[in-house]
Structures are given as C-alpha cells and as structure tokens.
Scaffold this active site. Sequence first.
Site, PDB file in Angstrom:
ATOM      1  N   ARG A  85       0.816  -1.220   0.000  1.00  0.00           N
ATOM      2  CA  ARG A  85       0.000   0.000   0.000  1.00  0.00           C
ATOM      3  C   ARG A  85       0.851   1.272   0.000  1.00  0.00           C
ATOM      4  NH1 ARG A  85      -5.037   0.325   3.627  1.00  0.00           N
ATOM      5  NH2 ARG A  85      -5.388   1.834   1.977  1.00  0.00           N
ATOM      6  N   ARG A 133       1.113  -1.350  11.601  1.00  0.00           N
ATOM      7  CA  ARG A 133       1.249  -0.488  10.418  1.00  0.00           C
ATOM      8  C   ARG A 133       1.887   0.872  10.735  1.00  0.00           C
ATOM      9  NH1 ARG A 133      -2.554  -2.143   6.442  1.00  0.00           N
ATOM     10  NH2 ARG A 133      -2.710  -4.409   6.599  1.00  0.00           N
ATOM     11  N   HIS A 163      -6.203  -1.440  13.049  1.00  0.00           N
ATOM     12  CA  HIS A 163      -6.000   0.002  13.187  1.00  0.00           C
ATOM     13  C   HIS A 163      -6.697   0.494  14.460  1.00  0.00           C
ATOM     14  CE1 HIS A 163      -5.459   0.194   8.586  1.00  0.00           C
ATOM     15  NE2 HIS A 163      -4.332   0.618   9.101  1.00  0.00           N
ATOM     16  N   CYS A 250     -12.639   3.730   6.847  1.00  0.00           N
ATOM     17  CA  CYS A 250     -11.521   3.509   5.910  1.00  0.00           C
ATOM     18  C   CYS A 250     -11.809   4.054   4.514  1.00  0.00           C
ATOM     19  CB  CYS A 250     -11.233   2.024   5.761  1.00  0.00           C
ATOM     20  SG  CYS A 250     -11.407   1.069   7.250  1.00  0.00           S
TER      21      CYS A 250
HETATM   22  C1  CIR Z   1      -5.546  -3.265   4.706  1.00  0.00           C
HETATM   23  O1  CIR Z   1      -5.259  -4.308   5.297  1.00  0.00           O
HETATM   24  O2  CIR Z   1      -4.779  -2.308   4.645  1.00  0.00           O
HETATM   25  C2  CIR Z   1      -6.883  -3.167   4.007  1.00  0.00           C
HETATM   26  N1  CIR Z   1      -7.253  -4.448   3.515  1.00  0.00           N
HETATM   27  C3  CIR Z   1      -7.929  -2.642   4.970  1.00  0.00           C
HETATM   28  C4  CIR Z   1      -7.663  -1.225   5.390  1.00  0.00           C
HETATM   29  C5  CIR Z   1      -8.676  -0.717   6.346  1.00  0.00           C
HETATM   30  N2  CIR Z   1      -8.442   0.659   6.646  1.00  0.00           N
HETATM   31  C6  CIR Z   1      -8.712   1.216   7.793  1.00  0.00           C
HETATM   32  O3  CIR Z   1      -9.077   0.546   8.762  1.00  0.00           O
HETATM   33  N3  CIR Z   1      -8.507   2.514   7.909  1.00  0.00           N
END
Ligand code: CIR
Length: 255
Positions: A85, A133, A163, A250
């Site tokens: 990402r 992360r 998160h 998200c």
């Molecule tokens: C990830 O693992 O980064 C994505 N599949 C999900 C991101 C979710 N984002 C968030 O909670 N802010």
Amino acid sequence: MFKNVIVRVPSKTISEGLTSANEGKPVYEKALVQHENYVSALTKTGVNVTVLEPKDEFPDSCFVEDVALCTSKCAIITRPGAESRRKEAELEDMIEALKSFYDNIEYIKAPGTIEAGDIMMVGDHFYIGHSDRTNEEGARQMIEILEKYGLTGQVVEMKEMLHLKTGLAYLENNNLLVAGEFKTAPEFEKFNKIEVDIKEAYGANCIWVNDYVLVPKGYPNVQKKIEDLGYKVLVVDTSEFRKIDGGLSCLSLRF
Ligand code: CIR
C-alpha cells in the site's frame, strides 16, 4: 462540521486486498454498488464528495483514509506500513485533490510508517495507535507536524486490532464507541464510552458526519445504542469491504 469528503472507487482487483478475515473474497460488482450507496449516504449529510478514479494496481486503494490525515490546518500524506500500500500515498490524483483544498501539505518520511486509520481526531487532539502499520517514528513525525500547526497528538499502545479506528469511533459530544482492548484503555476513561459487544465488534467502525452517524448494516445493538443517544443514523452495507478488513471510516477522508 465537515464540508468535504474524498473517496476512491474500488478497483477491479479488490479481491486481492490484504486480509486477516476468513470470509472469502470481495465481489467487485457488489463492492461497487456498496460504494455507490456509501457515497449517497455521505451526500445526505451535506458534504461535497470528490470521487477519485479506481487504481487497479492497488487492490486496497479504496481505503483512502489510510493515505492522509486531514486536519483543520493541514493535510498530512502518510507512509503506509503495508508494503503493498505504500505507493498509494504517492498517487498524484489524491495529492492534487488535497492541494485543491489545502494550502499546507506535509509528508511522513522514511523510516516512519503510519496509516491514518490509526489516527482518531477529537477536536484539536489526535490519538495515534502504535500498531503493526504505524511505527514509533511515524507517530513521532506526525505529532511534530501537528504541533507545528498548534494541534496535539499522543500515542496509544495497542495489540489486537488492525487500526486504532477498527475499535474506536468518536461521535463528537464526548461520545466514544469502544470495542475490545480499548474498553479498558486509560486514555479513553474521560469519554462517555459506548461499549460494543465482541459479537458486533466490526460495528464499532462507524463515522460521525454532521450529526448523522453512518453505521454498518447488520449490527443492531450498536445501531440502537447510537439511536438512543439521539443521532440520526444512516445504515450502509459494507459486507464486501469487511472481507478485506475495511469499514466505513476507511473508505473516506472527511474534513
Ligand atoms: C488493509 O489491510 O490495509 C486493508 N485491507 C484494509 C484497510 C482498512 N483501513 C482502515 O481501517 N482505515
């Protein structure tokens, strides 16, 4: 109040998104419909929605919340901790969109990593989850930038959730939805905590937008608790995004 929201249309490759859930792969066509309904719900709250084009090279790129923190003073482009990402934060259309709203754009630099899903705004104060992360250096840089603009931040240690906002949602007026490990975290003692049962833990990822609260479909106890507080509730189905650990917060930047 929020005036603006930025979203990105899910990509055709969404089924390859990162996941820890064991719920199968998201179906692209369904995700598109759910995303359209999400945008409609946001529009009802009175915000102006900027919709960015899908990016097929980034399966998780509809989760725009992670690539920038939008404050009242500046936007801060993050540096995602997930390798796949990382370059989402460099996408030109997002940076251009943010520049059209903000004079001040800041950047998190290596070796810092941070995803803004780990950041919860409460007025001028920002809680930053130290997660898989978001590393210490990312949090440190973020707090330094916030302080430059007269804002403040603090780090919250966490172990269980992806998160910070996977398990927390600030609904304004001192009301805080809390799930899992955050129920007993001392940082959140001063809030009116609305506890989310483990069976509905995913439902903790709601968003307050201009006195409405968007609540995911299928979490009746969470929904009732929020309605009982007097909020206008908009229910949005996010089942396809749940399959890759994504939720309501998200999917947008709100500012
Ligand atoms: C990830 O693992 O980064 C994505 N599949 C999900 C991101 C979710 N984002 C968030 O909670 N802010």
